[in-house]
Design a protein around this motif. Structure first.
Motif, PDB file in Angstrom:
ATOM      1  N   SER A  43       0.826  -1.205   0.000  1.00 38.37           N
ATOM      2  CA  SER A  43       0.000   0.000   0.000  1.00 38.37           C
ATOM      3  C   SER A  43       0.863   1.259   0.000  1.00 38.37           C
ATOM      4  O   SER A  43       0.555   2.239  -0.679  1.00 38.37           O
ATOM      5  CB  SER A  43      -0.918  -0.008   1.228  1.00 38.37           C
ATOM      6  OG  SER A  43      -1.703   1.163   1.291  1.00 38.37           O
ATOM      7  N   LEU A 150      -9.284  -8.238   2.235  1.00 38.53           N
ATOM      8  CA  LEU A 150      -9.267  -6.827   1.877  1.00 38.53           C
ATOM      9  C   LEU A 150      -8.315  -6.061   2.790  1.00 38.53           C
ATOM     10  O   LEU A 150      -8.332  -6.235   4.023  1.00 38.53           O
ATOM     11  CB  LEU A 150     -10.659  -6.198   1.987  1.00 38.53           C
ATOM     12  CG  LEU A 150     -11.753  -6.787   1.088  1.00 38.53           C
ATOM     13  CD1 LEU A 150     -12.549  -7.856   1.833  1.00 38.53           C
ATOM     14  CD2 LEU A 150     -12.694  -5.695   0.587  1.00 38.53           C
ATOM     15  N   TYR A 151      -7.480  -5.228   2.180  1.00 40.62           N
ATOM     16  CA  TYR A 151      -6.614  -4.324   2.936  1.00 40.62           C
ATOM     17  C   TYR A 151      -7.067  -2.898   2.662  1.00 40.62           C
ATOM     18  O   TYR A 151      -7.057  -2.455   1.517  1.00 40.62           O
ATOM     19  CB  TYR A 151      -5.148  -4.495   2.553  1.00 40.62           C
ATOM     20  CG  TYR A 151      -4.227  -3.642   3.406  1.00 40.62           C
ATOM     21  CD1 TYR A 151      -3.873  -4.071   4.684  1.00 40.62           C
ATOM     22  CD2 TYR A 151      -3.762  -2.419   2.958  1.00 40.62           C
ATOM     23  CE1 TYR A 151      -3.060  -3.289   5.490  1.00 40.62           C
ATOM     24  CE2 TYR A 151      -2.944  -1.627   3.759  1.00 40.62           C
ATOM     25  CZ  TYR A 151      -2.598  -2.061   5.025  1.00 40.62           C
ATOM     26  OH  TYR A 151      -1.805  -1.279   5.832  1.00 40.62           O
ATOM     27  N   ARG A 152      -7.513  -2.210   3.703  1.00 37.21           N
ATOM     28  CA  ARG A 152      -8.077  -0.867   3.591  1.00 37.21           C
ATOM     29  C   ARG A 152      -9.165  -0.812   2.516  1.00 37.21           C
ATOM     30  O   ARG A 152      -9.257   0.143   1.731  1.00 37.21           O
ATOM     31  CB  ARG A 152      -6.989   0.168   3.320  1.00 37.21           C
ATOM     32  CG  ARG A 152      -5.942   0.245   4.431  1.00 37.21           C
ATOM     33  CD  ARG A 152      -5.043   1.465   4.292  1.00 37.21           C
ATOM     34  NE  ARG A 152      -4.006   1.493   5.294  1.00 37.21           N
ATOM     35  CZ  ARG A 152      -4.158   1.919   6.567  1.00 37.21           C
ATOM     36  NH1 ARG A 152      -5.352   2.353   6.947  1.00 37.21           N
ATOM     37  NH2 ARG A 152      -3.147   1.912   7.405  1.00 37.21           N
ATOM     38  N   GLY A 153      -9.985  -1.853   2.473  1.00 38.29           N
ATOM     39  CA  GLY A 153     -11.134  -1.895   1.575  1.00 38.29           C
ATOM     40  C   GLY A 153     -10.854  -2.400   0.178  1.00 38.29           C
ATOM     41  O   GLY A 153     -11.786  -2.600  -0.600  1.00 38.29           O
ATOM     42  N   GLU A 154      -9.588  -2.657  -0.159  1.00 39.68           N
ATOM     43  CA  GLU A 154      -9.224  -3.150  -1.478  1.00 39.68           C
ATOM     44  C   GLU A 154      -8.960  -4.654  -1.425  1.00 39.68           C
ATOM     45  O   GLU A 154      -8.278  -5.146  -0.521  1.00 39.68           O
ATOM     46  CB  GLU A 154      -7.976  -2.437  -2.005  1.00 39.68           C
ATOM     47  CG  GLU A 154      -8.153  -0.938  -2.199  1.00 39.68           C
ATOM     48  CD  GLU A 154      -9.141  -0.621  -3.303  1.00 39.68           C
ATOM     49  OE1 GLU A 154      -9.205  -1.388  -4.289  1.00 39.68           O
ATOM     50  OE2 GLU A 154      -9.854   0.396  -3.189  1.00 39.68           O
ATOM     51  N   VAL A 155      -9.488  -5.386  -2.403  1.00 44.29           N
ATOM     52  CA  VAL A 155      -9.285  -6.836  -2.440  1.00 44.29           C
ATOM     53  C   VAL A 155      -7.848  -7.127  -2.864  1.00 44.29           C
ATOM     54  O   VAL A 155      -7.428  -6.775  -3.967  1.00 44.29           O
ATOM     55  CB  VAL A 155     -10.271  -7.508  -3.417  1.00 44.29           C
ATOM     56  CG1 VAL A 155     -10.030  -9.018  -3.454  1.00 44.29           C
ATOM     57  CG2 VAL A 155     -11.718  -7.221  -3.007  1.00 44.29           C
ATOM     58  N   VAL A 156      -7.100  -7.793  -1.977  1.00 38.63           N
ATOM     59  CA  VAL A 156      -5.697  -8.102  -2.262  1.00 38.63           C
ATOM     60  C   VAL A 156      -5.448  -9.606  -2.353  1.00 38.63           C
ATOM     61  O   VAL A 156      -4.350 -10.013  -2.749  1.00 38.63           O
ATOM     62  CB  VAL A 156      -4.765  -7.485  -1.192  1.00 38.63           C
ATOM     63  CG1 VAL A 156      -4.818  -5.967  -1.246  1.00 38.63           C
ATOM     64  CG2 VAL A 156      -5.118  -7.995   0.205  1.00 38.63           C
ATOM     65  N   GLU A 233     -16.852  -8.311  -6.754  1.00 38.69           N
ATOM     66  CA  GLU A 233     -16.771  -6.854  -6.774  1.00 38.69           C
ATOM     67  C   GLU A 233     -18.022  -6.224  -6.167  1.00 38.69           C
ATOM     68  O   GLU A 233     -17.948  -5.251  -5.408  1.00 38.69           O
ATOM     69  CB  GLU A 233     -16.572  -6.351  -8.206  1.00 38.69           C
ATOM     70  CG  GLU A 233     -15.235  -6.704  -8.830  1.00 38.69           C
ATOM     71  CD  GLU A 233     -15.179  -8.148  -9.346  1.00 38.69           C
ATOM     72  OE1 GLU A 233     -16.205  -8.870  -9.289  1.00 38.69           O
ATOM     73  OE2 GLU A 233     -14.099  -8.557  -9.804  1.00 38.69           O
ATOM     74  N   SER A 237     -18.161  -4.002  -2.728  1.00 37.86           N
ATOM     75  CA  SER A 237     -18.636  -2.615  -2.793  1.00 37.86           C
ATOM     76  C   SER A 237     -19.706  -2.347  -1.748  1.00 37.86           C
ATOM     77  O   SER A 237     -19.735  -1.274  -1.135  1.00 37.86           O
ATOM     78  CB  SER A 237     -19.166  -2.294  -4.196  1.00 37.86           C
ATOM     79  OG  SER A 237     -20.381  -2.975  -4.457  1.00 37.86           O
ATOM     80  N   THR A 240     -17.971  -2.145   1.788  1.00 37.93           N
ATOM     81  CA  THR A 240     -17.215  -0.914   2.051  1.00 37.93           C
ATOM     82  C   THR A 240     -18.076   0.339   1.979  1.00 37.93           C
ATOM     83  O   THR A 240     -17.677   1.382   2.509  1.00 37.93           O
ATOM     84  CB  THR A 240     -16.055  -0.777   1.046  1.00 37.93           C
ATOM     85  OG1 THR A 240     -16.574  -0.782  -0.295  1.00 37.93           O
ATOM     86  CG2 THR A 240     -15.057  -1.926   1.200  1.00 37.93           C
TER      87      THR A 240
END
Length: 288
Positions: A43, A150-156, A233, A237, A240
């Motif tokens: 990040s 998810l890291y800070r709302g992003e799929v990793v 996705e 969404s 979050t």
């Protein structure tokens, strides 16, 4: 790439498997002691997590396969959330257990998915550790699921999740859902986190589950994540949206493998879940 948490001499280490080899990333850089550390580094640099890993591999020692087989829970999520009624068979099963079946049909066909809180890290176990069934429940089932990391709302990344649930408590009253879902040892994740870049299509993965009791196979079925009516996705969404999400979270995407109404988990059972490219999550059952 597949990321594992393995036991080191002084602390747990983060290992990565690439092909037939596995590497100890923590020995290469002591600041990368966990999957959370790796996601944080990615990040900060703006790189994918695998790109950060690539820069460490030249100085990372290899680790034996035995270390991966004894891997611990691959991450400590601040929160675990889950999506419900994302497969047709799940909708049918929830209708069967409930006195208000139309409620679940409305969710399955509705624009807004069901997203609910599932667990904290303290309520979550890893591979080989016991999952729990409530002592005050009469009907308990495992729910094998593809899980997003998810890291800070992003799929990793992706892992395997087991959303262990009390169907008798939930079926008694829909408002009892938190008690049916959230309790000690109610969730398992593992055995690894697979980077998002490694998974070509999360909606085209074979998933299977077996349940054994006293060496007898009671359940053995498979399915595909392609049967899911929602996309990853879309679920992310809604999770979050207007929500203060934690730094590191897991979002379970729903189940399409449902044992018959006559089946309930018992202490001593063994549940094994397999998903293509991620591995096998295997857990015994205890009463809590």
């Amino acid at each position: 790439m597949r990321y594992f948490r393995i036991c080191g001499e002084d602390r747990d280490h983060l290992a990565v498997q690439e092909g037939d080899l596995a590497y100890d990333l923590t020995t290469a850089n002591e600041s990368i002691g966990s999957f959370r550390d790796l996601a944080a580094a990615a990040s900060i640099t703006g790189d994918p997590i695998d790109a950060v890993t690539d820069r460490l591999l030249d100085r990372a020692p290899t680790v034996g396969r035995a270390a991966l087989e004894d891997a611990r829970r691959p991450l400590d999520p601040d929160e675990v959330w889950a999506a419900g009624v994302t497969y047709e068979i799940s909708e049918q099963a929830r209708e069967a257990e409930s006195g208000m079946p139309e409620m679940y049909l409305n969710v399955y066909e509705g624009d807004r998915p069901e997203i609910f809180f599932k667990a904290t890290a303290e309520r979550t176990v890893g591979p080989g550790a016991a999952i729990g069934v409530r002592e005050d429940s009469e009907w308990d089932v495992p729910e094998p699921e593809l899980a997003m990391v998810l890291y800070r709302g992003e799929v990793v990344g992706f892992t395997i999740g087991n959303d262990v649930s009390s169907r008798s408590i939930e079926g008694e009253n829909a408002l009892y859902l938190p008690q049916a879902k959230v309790y000690d040892r109610c969730c398992a994740v593992g055995p690894a986190v697979v980077s998002a870049a490694t998974v070509d299509d999360p909606h085209d993965l074979e998933m299977s589950m077996t349940i054994t009791r006293d060496d007898e196979t009671l359940y053995d079925e498979s399915t595909s994540t392609g049967e899911m009516v929602r996309t990853c996705e879309e679920l992310a969404s809604y999770y979050t949206c207007h929500n203060a999400v934690p730094e590191l979270a897991v979002l379970l995407t729903g189940t399409s493998l449902v044992p018959s109404e006559e089946f309930t988990l018992r202490e001593g059972d063994l549940v094994a879940i397999d998903i293509d490219g991620i591995g096998r999550l295997k857990n015994p059952v205890v009463t809590v």
